[in-house]
Design a protein around this motif. Structure first.
Motif, PDB file in Angstrom:
ATOM      1  N   LYS A  55     -35.204 -11.949  47.979  1.00  0.00           N
ATOM      2  CA  LYS A  55     -35.404 -11.149  46.772  1.00  0.00           C
ATOM      3  C   LYS A  55     -34.799 -11.811  45.529  1.00  0.00           C
ATOM      4  CE  LYS A  55     -35.558  -6.658  49.102  1.00  0.00           C
ATOM      5  NZ  LYS A  55     -34.989  -5.296  49.165  1.00  0.00           N
ATOM      6  N   MET A  56     -34.145 -12.943  45.732  1.00  0.00           N
ATOM      7  CA  MET A  56     -33.512 -13.622  44.619  1.00  0.00           C
ATOM      8  C   MET A  56     -34.470 -14.656  44.027  1.00  0.00           C
ATOM      9  SD  MET A  56     -30.527 -12.309  44.277  1.00  0.00           S
ATOM     10  CE  MET A  56     -29.771 -13.524  43.197  1.00  0.00           C
ATOM     11  N   ILE A  57     -34.460 -14.756  42.717  1.00  0.00           N
ATOM     12  CA  ILE A  57     -35.190 -15.814  42.036  1.00  0.00           C
ATOM     13  C   ILE A  57     -34.192 -16.623  41.219  1.00  0.00           C
ATOM     14  CG2 ILE A  57     -37.308 -14.450  41.916  1.00  0.00           C
ATOM     15  CD1 ILE A  57     -36.746 -13.998  38.972  1.00  0.00           C
ATOM     16  N   TYR A  58     -34.523 -17.862  40.964  1.00  0.00           N
ATOM     17  CA  TYR A  58     -33.638 -18.752  40.210  1.00  0.00           C
ATOM     18  C   TYR A  58     -34.342 -19.144  38.919  1.00  0.00           C
ATOM     19  CZ  TYR A  58     -30.881 -18.850  44.435  1.00  0.00           C
ATOM     20  OH  TYR A  58     -30.116 -18.482  45.513  1.00  0.00           O
ATOM     21  N   VAL A  59     -33.694 -18.813  37.798  1.00  0.00           N
ATOM     22  CA  VAL A  59     -34.292 -18.972  36.477  1.00  0.00           C
ATOM     23  C   VAL A  59     -33.548 -20.074  35.733  1.00  0.00           C
ATOM     24  CG1 VAL A  59     -34.877 -17.822  34.320  1.00  0.00           C
ATOM     25  CG2 VAL A  59     -34.912 -16.534  36.462  1.00  0.00           C
ATOM     26  N   GLU A  60     -34.303 -21.050  35.218  1.00  0.00           N
ATOM     27  CA  GLU A  60     -33.703 -22.152  34.480  1.00  0.00           C
ATOM     28  C   GLU A  60     -33.968 -21.989  32.991  1.00  0.00           C
ATOM     29  OE1 GLU A  60     -33.599 -26.661  35.672  1.00  0.00           O
ATOM     30  OE2 GLU A  60     -35.332 -26.303  34.393  1.00  0.00           O
ATOM     31  N   ASP A  61     -32.905 -22.082  32.173  1.00  0.00           N
ATOM     32  CA  ASP A  61     -33.064 -21.924  30.733  1.00  0.00           C
ATOM     33  C   ASP A  61     -33.346 -23.280  30.079  1.00  0.00           C
ATOM     34  OD1 ASP A  61     -29.474 -21.486  30.181  1.00  0.00           O
ATOM     35  OD2 ASP A  61     -30.651 -23.293  30.543  1.00  0.00           O
ATOM     36  N   ALA A  62     -33.434 -23.282  28.743  1.00  0.00           N
ATOM     37  CA  ALA A  62     -33.816 -24.491  28.010  1.00  0.00           C
ATOM     38  C   ALA A  62     -32.784 -25.601  28.128  1.00  0.00           C
ATOM     39  CB  ALA A  62     -34.045 -24.154  26.541  1.00  0.00           C
ATOM     40  N   ASP A  63     -31.519 -25.253  28.421  1.00  0.00           N
ATOM     41  CA  ASP A  63     -30.474 -26.268  28.546  1.00  0.00           C
ATOM     42  C   ASP A  63     -30.374 -26.833  29.959  1.00  0.00           C
ATOM     43  OD1 ASP A  63     -29.739 -26.055  25.883  1.00  0.00           O
ATOM     44  OD2 ASP A  63     -28.426 -24.342  26.303  1.00  0.00           O
ATOM     45  N   GLY A  64     -31.250 -26.367  30.858  1.00  0.00           N
ATOM     46  CA  GLY A  64     -31.249 -26.883  32.218  1.00  0.00           C
ATOM     47  C   GLY A  64     -30.344 -26.162  33.172  1.00  0.00           C
ATOM     48  N   PHE A  65     -29.728 -25.042  32.751  1.00  0.00           N
ATOM     49  CA  PHE A  65     -28.847 -24.277  33.626  1.00  0.00           C
ATOM     50  C   PHE A  65     -29.679 -23.287  34.436  1.00  0.00           C
ATOM     51  CE2 PHE A  65     -24.839 -25.865  32.302  1.00  0.00           C
ATOM     52  CZ  PHE A  65     -24.975 -26.183  30.960  1.00  0.00           C
ATOM     53  N   GLU A  66     -29.382 -23.198  35.715  1.00  0.00           N
ATOM     54  CA  GLU A  66     -30.122 -22.331  36.628  1.00  0.00           C
ATOM     55  C   GLU A  66     -29.309 -21.076  36.919  1.00  0.00           C
ATOM     56  OE1 GLU A  66     -30.957 -23.434  40.852  1.00  0.00           O
ATOM     57  OE2 GLU A  66     -33.001 -23.724  40.083  1.00  0.00           O
ATOM     58  N   THR A  67     -29.942 -19.923  36.761  1.00  0.00           N
ATOM     59  CA  THR A  67     -29.250 -18.638  36.945  1.00  0.00           C
ATOM     60  C   THR A  67     -29.957 -17.824  38.026  1.00  0.00           C
ATOM     61  OG1 THR A  67     -28.646 -18.589  34.616  1.00  0.00           O
ATOM     62  CG2 THR A  67     -28.507 -16.502  35.824  1.00  0.00           C
ATOM     63  N   PRO A  68     -29.236 -17.361  39.084  1.00  0.00           N
ATOM     64  CA  PRO A  68     -29.856 -16.486  40.088  1.00  0.00           C
ATOM     65  C   PRO A  68     -29.982 -15.069  39.553  1.00  0.00           C
ATOM     66  CG  PRO A  68     -27.560 -16.855  40.635  1.00  0.00           C
ATOM     67  CD  PRO A  68     -27.838 -17.710  39.435  1.00  0.00           C
ATOM     68  N   ALA A  69     -31.022 -14.367  39.939  1.00  0.00           N
ATOM     69  CA  ALA A  69     -31.239 -12.977  39.504  1.00  0.00           C
ATOM     70  C   ALA A  69     -32.109 -12.272  40.527  1.00  0.00           C
ATOM     71  CB  ALA A  69     -31.905 -12.938  38.128  1.00  0.00           C
ATOM     72  N   LEU A  70     -31.979 -10.938  40.569  1.00  0.00           N
ATOM     73  CA  LEU A  70     -32.857 -10.124  41.406  1.00  0.00           C
ATOM     74  C   LEU A  70     -34.226 -10.043  40.746  1.00  0.00           C
ATOM     75  CD1 LEU A  70     -30.465  -7.215  42.411  1.00  0.00           C
ATOM     76  CD2 LEU A  70     -31.292  -9.037  43.883  1.00  0.00           C
ATOM     77  N   ALA A  71     -35.270 -10.078  41.559  1.00  0.00           N
ATOM     78  CA  ALA A  71     -36.629 -10.011  41.019  1.00  0.00           C
ATOM     79  C   ALA A  71     -36.860  -8.719  40.258  1.00  0.00           C
ATOM     80  CB  ALA A  71     -37.653 -10.155  42.149  1.00  0.00           C
ATOM     81  N   ARG A  72     -36.232  -7.611  40.721  1.00  0.00           N
ATOM     82  CA  ARG A  72     -36.443  -6.326  40.051  1.00  0.00           C
ATOM     83  C   ARG A  72     -35.782  -6.263  38.675  1.00  0.00           C
ATOM     84  NH1 ARG A  72     -32.428  -2.621  43.826  1.00  0.00           N
ATOM     85  NH2 ARG A  72     -30.451  -3.433  43.025  1.00  0.00           N
ATOM     86  N   ASP A  73     -34.853  -7.215  38.412  1.00  0.00           N
ATOM     87  CA  ASP A  73     -34.160  -7.234  37.126  1.00  0.00           C
ATOM     88  C   ASP A  73     -34.834  -8.162  36.122  1.00  0.00           C
ATOM     89  OD1 ASP A  73     -30.881  -7.052  38.705  1.00  0.00           O
ATOM     90  OD2 ASP A  73     -32.257  -5.462  38.062  1.00  0.00           O
ATOM     91  N   CYS A  74     -36.056  -8.628  36.441  1.00  0.00           N
ATOM     92  CA  CYS A  74     -36.773  -9.547  35.557  1.00  0.00           C
ATOM     93  C   CYS A  74     -38.179  -9.023  35.306  1.00  0.00           C
ATOM     94  CB  CYS A  74     -36.846 -10.943  36.180  1.00  0.00           C
ATOM     95  SG  CYS A  74     -35.242 -11.712  36.503  1.00  0.00           S
ATOM     96  N   VAL A  75     -38.727  -9.391  34.168  1.00  0.00           N
ATOM     97  CA  VAL A  75     -40.100  -9.038  33.834  1.00  0.00           C
ATOM     98  C   VAL A  75     -40.826 -10.312  33.421  1.00  0.00           C
ATOM     99  CG1 VAL A  75     -39.520  -8.483  31.438  1.00  0.00           C
ATOM    100  CG2 VAL A  75     -41.600  -7.551  32.457  1.00  0.00           C
ATOM    101  N   VAL A  76     -42.055 -10.465  33.922  1.00  0.00           N
ATOM    102  CA  VAL A  76     -42.845 -11.657  33.622  1.00  0.00           C
ATOM    103  C   VAL A  76     -43.445 -11.526  32.231  1.00  0.00           C
ATOM    104  CG1 VAL A  76     -44.840 -13.042  34.306  1.00  0.00           C
ATOM    105  CG2 VAL A  76     -43.365 -12.023  36.060  1.00  0.00           C
ATOM    106  N   ILE A  77     -43.230 -12.543  31.392  1.00  0.00           N
ATOM    107  CA  ILE A  77     -43.830 -12.528  30.055  1.00  0.00           C
ATOM    108  C   ILE A  77     -44.895 -13.597  29.913  1.00  0.00           C
ATOM    109  CG2 ILE A  77     -41.776 -11.560  28.975  1.00  0.00           C
ATOM    110  CD1 ILE A  77     -41.045 -14.307  27.984  1.00  0.00           C
ATOM    111  N   ALA A  78     -44.975 -14.517  30.878  1.00  0.00           N
ATOM    112  CA  ALA A  78     -46.042 -15.528  30.868  1.00  0.00           C
ATOM    113  C   ALA A  78     -46.178 -16.080  32.274  1.00  0.00           C
ATOM    114  CB  ALA A  78     -45.736 -16.654  29.878  1.00  0.00           C
ATOM    115  N   HIS A  79     -47.415 -16.094  32.795  1.00  0.00           N
ATOM    116  CA  HIS A  79     -47.656 -16.612  34.133  1.00  0.00           C
ATOM    117  C   HIS A  79     -47.847 -18.122  34.102  1.00  0.00           C
ATOM    118  CE1 HIS A  79     -47.879 -12.828  36.276  1.00  0.00           C
ATOM    119  NE2 HIS A  79     -48.588 -12.335  35.278  1.00  0.00           N
ATOM    120  N   ALA A  80     -47.499 -18.798  35.197  1.00  0.00           N
ATOM    121  CA  ALA A  80     -47.726 -20.233  35.339  1.00  0.00           C
ATOM    122  C   ALA A  80     -49.212 -20.504  35.493  1.00  0.00           C
ATOM    123  CB  ALA A  80     -46.961 -20.774  36.545  1.00  0.00           C
ATOM    124  N   SER A  81     -49.687 -21.645  34.997  1.00  0.00           N
ATOM    125  CA  SER A  81     -51.086 -22.018  35.179  1.00  0.00           C
ATOM    126  C   SER A  81     -51.353 -22.333  36.641  1.00  0.00           C
ATOM    127  CB  SER A  81     -51.422 -23.227  34.302  1.00  0.00           C
ATOM    128  OG  SER A  81     -50.592 -24.319  34.667  1.00  0.00           O
TER     129      SER A  81
END
Length: 379
Positions: free
Chosen positions: A26-52
């Motif tokens: 249930k965990m996803i790993y999100v990388e920001d613009a500076d290259g830092f990766e942050t773990p988060a629960l999927a339910r605590d995130c909302v998709v604003i743009a899908h991958a091609s």
């Protein structure tokens, strides 16, 4: 909504977001613009743009640096990055705002702290101020002031048990607006609540709520664009309990109301059948013995009000495994047959209460509902 590797997401309970680089359970790993990766629960995130469709895991990091930036400014730049765009929801132009109190240790309420949250279920930004005072004071203490983004839940106060005596009155002030687009103007909101702080020590006063994962004490501030009309003395019925198990039948009669020219309907009697309300201690008692005491209390209340036609009685039994509720329904089906039975108001009592309305029975019905000998009723 499923989240896939390469999607651009935004955190619901924190500032920022980024592109999804990997997913584990249930965990996803999100990388920001500076290259830092942050773990988060999927339910605590909302998709604003899908991958091609042809975007692979290997090129996620390269494209991420070009296409996405978080709201925090870069360390190498003094200018703030653009905010992540707000995704408006259908029906979100009708404001709903809730103030909820969550226990940090619900199994030990006498020693627990409490977190206060404001839920902004709308497409509007809210500038919010939460302040409190004691009942005998005219000066307020600000607990929170700040901006709440659309469709967000924000922690506005962390409270200890020693803070509760200073919170007899709670005031919530809201100023709604939108950024970067035209919108319908909403009037500022100012709501004063009377807070019965004794409820924070009672487990059954914490109810399930669609905005929270755990039971909370919640108050509507705005519902469907209409500010909650709560006078300071109007919140008494929500969690009122019956007298302790004393056998004094004078205490189980409906309270008297001022009589006008038109006869007033009898006031609802509330009876809490939780073992903690009936007994000082359950030490040494089996579950069957506790259940018998609860049924005895139920029968005592019913017998005392059988002549009061139209009287409504709410028996608070809780959800649990449903054993007590099944036992009550058995008594109502056989011993007290003919009276109206329904689930009590969900808004007031949640799922854990049953309402009985006393009806005038004919002679045959009265005979069938005649009380049995206690020895024959249960073993």
């Amino acid at each position: 909504m499923d989240i896939k590797i390469g999607d651009t997401v935004r955190f619901l309970d924190a500032v920022g977001g980024g592109r999804v680089t990997r997913i584990s359970d249930k965990m996803i790993y999100v990388e920001d613009a500076d290259g830092f990766e942050t773990p988060a629960l999927a339910r605590d995130c909302v998709v604003i743009a899908h991958a091609s469709a042809n975007e692979s895991r290997e090129n996620v990091k390269e494209k991420h640096k070009e296409d996405y930036s978080v709201t925090a400014p870069s360390r190498k730049s003094d200018t703030a990055a653009p905010e992540i765009p707000v995704i408006e929801t259908d029906g979100g132009d009708r404001m709903n705002v809730i103030l909820g109190f969550e226990a940090t240790n619900i199994k030990a309420l006498s020693q627990s702290g409490f977190d206060a949250f404001l839920v902004n279920d709308s497409n509007y930004y809210l500038y919010a101020v939460l302040s409190t005072r004691t009942a005998d004071s005219q000066t307020w203490e600000t607990r929170f002031d700040g901006l709440i983004e659309p469709n967000m839940q924000v922690l506005v106060a962390e409270l200890d048990t020693c803070d509760l005596p200073d919170m007899d009155r709670v005031n919530v002030a809201l100023l709604p607006f939108k950024r970067g687009r035209k919108f319908e103007m909403k009037a500022p909101v100012g709501i004063e609540l009377k807070l019965d702080t004794t409820k924070f020590a009672k487990l059954h006063c914490f109810r399930s709520n669609p905005y929270f994962d755990v039971p909370v004490i919640a108050f509507d501030i705005v519902r469907d664009d209409r500010p909650a009309d709560r006078a300071p003395e109007a919140d008494e019925l929500h969690c009122r309990l019956s007298e302790a198990f004393t056998g004094n039948k004078d205490k189980i009669q409906p309270r008297k109301k001022q009589r006008n020219n038109i006869a007033a309907a009898p006031e609802i009697i509330e009876v809490d059948l939780h073992a903690a309300e009936l007994l000082d201690s359950t030490s040494g008692l089996s579950n069957a013995e506790i259940l018998n005491l609860q049924i005895d209390r139920f029968c005592e209340i019913m017998d005392a009000n059988l002549r009061h036609t139209g009287q409504k009685i709410v028996f608070i039994h809780g959800k649990g495994e449903g054993v007590l509720r099944q036992a009550l329904m058995k008594e109502l089906t056989h011993r007290y047959k003919g009276h109206d039975v329904q689930d009590a108001s969900f808004r007031e009592y949640g799922f854990g209460a049953t309402q009985v309305t006393i009806r005038k029975l004919d002679n045959a019905a009265k005979t069938s509902s005649k009380p049995e000998s206690p020895k024959k009723r249960r073993r």
